[in-house]
Design a protein around this motif. Structure first.
Motif, mmCIF file in Angstrom:
data_model
loop_
_atom_site.group_PDB
_atom_site.id
_atom_site.type_symbol
_atom_site.label_atom_id
_atom_site.label_comp_id
_atom_site.label_asym_id
_atom_site.label_seq_id
_atom_site.Cartn_x
_atom_site.Cartn_y
_atom_site.Cartn_z
ATOM 1 N N GLN A 136 2.021 1.835 -3.493
ATOM 2 C CA GLN A 136 0.955 2.323 -4.357
ATOM 3 C C GLN A 136 0.709 3.810 -4.132
ATOM 4 O O GLN A 136 0.511 4.572 -5.070
ATOM 5 N N ARG A 152 0.824 -1.213 0.000
ATOM 6 C CA ARG A 152 0.000 0.000 0.000
ATOM 7 C C ARG A 152 0.857 1.263 0.000
ATOM 8 O O ARG A 152 0.543 2.239 -0.664
ATOM 9 N N HIS A 161 3.438 5.817 -5.752
ATOM 10 C CA HIS A 161 3.308 5.810 -7.204
ATOM 11 C C HIS A 161 2.228 6.800 -7.647
ATOM 12 O O HIS A 161 2.391 7.509 -8.646
ATOM 13 N N ARG A 162 1.089 6.895 -6.876
ATOM 14 C CA ARG A 162 0.024 7.836 -7.211
ATOM 15 C C ARG A 162 0.446 9.289 -6.998
ATOM 16 O O ARG A 162 -0.018 10.174 -7.685
#
Length: 128
Positions: free
Chosen positions: A122, A119, A125-126
């Motif tokens: 992620q 998580r 990356h966002r």
């Protein structure tokens, strides 16, 4: 071991140049090695008819280290295949290997996916 088999094997064995005690007969020693491998008994329990167990043990490991046993088995296999006396037999070992009693409840190492690390990656990356 028959006399015919022994004649083939005898030519393949190394000669002893050591002086001192008389050498235990190679045929007795090889028969002792075969008996040990066939039955799986401890070296010390080898019957006396094969000579002193320590002699059989020492010669087995000496010949294994210097490659004598490997070359002997390879040459005998070639000869046996040539006269079609080689039995091809498959053996399946059904022995068990038990784990130590403390190995049963050991904790597993956590990977990043189990600890929420996935998580975090992620989100990073966002944010780009």
């Amino acid at each position: 071991m028959t006399d015919e088999q022994w004649v083939v094997i005898e030519r393949l064995l190394p000669r002893s140049g050591a002086k001192g005690r008389p050498r235990v007969d190679d045929r007795r020693v090889i028969n002792g090695m075969l008996y040990k491998c066939k039955t799986g008994i401890a070296w010390r329990d080898l019957p006396e008819r094969y000579g002193p167990w320590k002699t059989v043990y020492n010669r087995f490991w000496r010949w294994a280290r210097n490659g004598t046993l490997s070359s002997l088995v390879a040459r005998v296999r070639v000869i046996a295949e040539a006269v079609e006396e080689l039995d091809r037999e498959v053996s399946v070992d059904s022995s068990i290997t038990r784990a130590h009693q403390h190995a049963a409840g050991a904790r597993r190492q956590r990977t990043p996916a189990h600890t929420g690390g996935e998580r975090v990656l992620q989100r990073a990356h966002r944010a780009r």
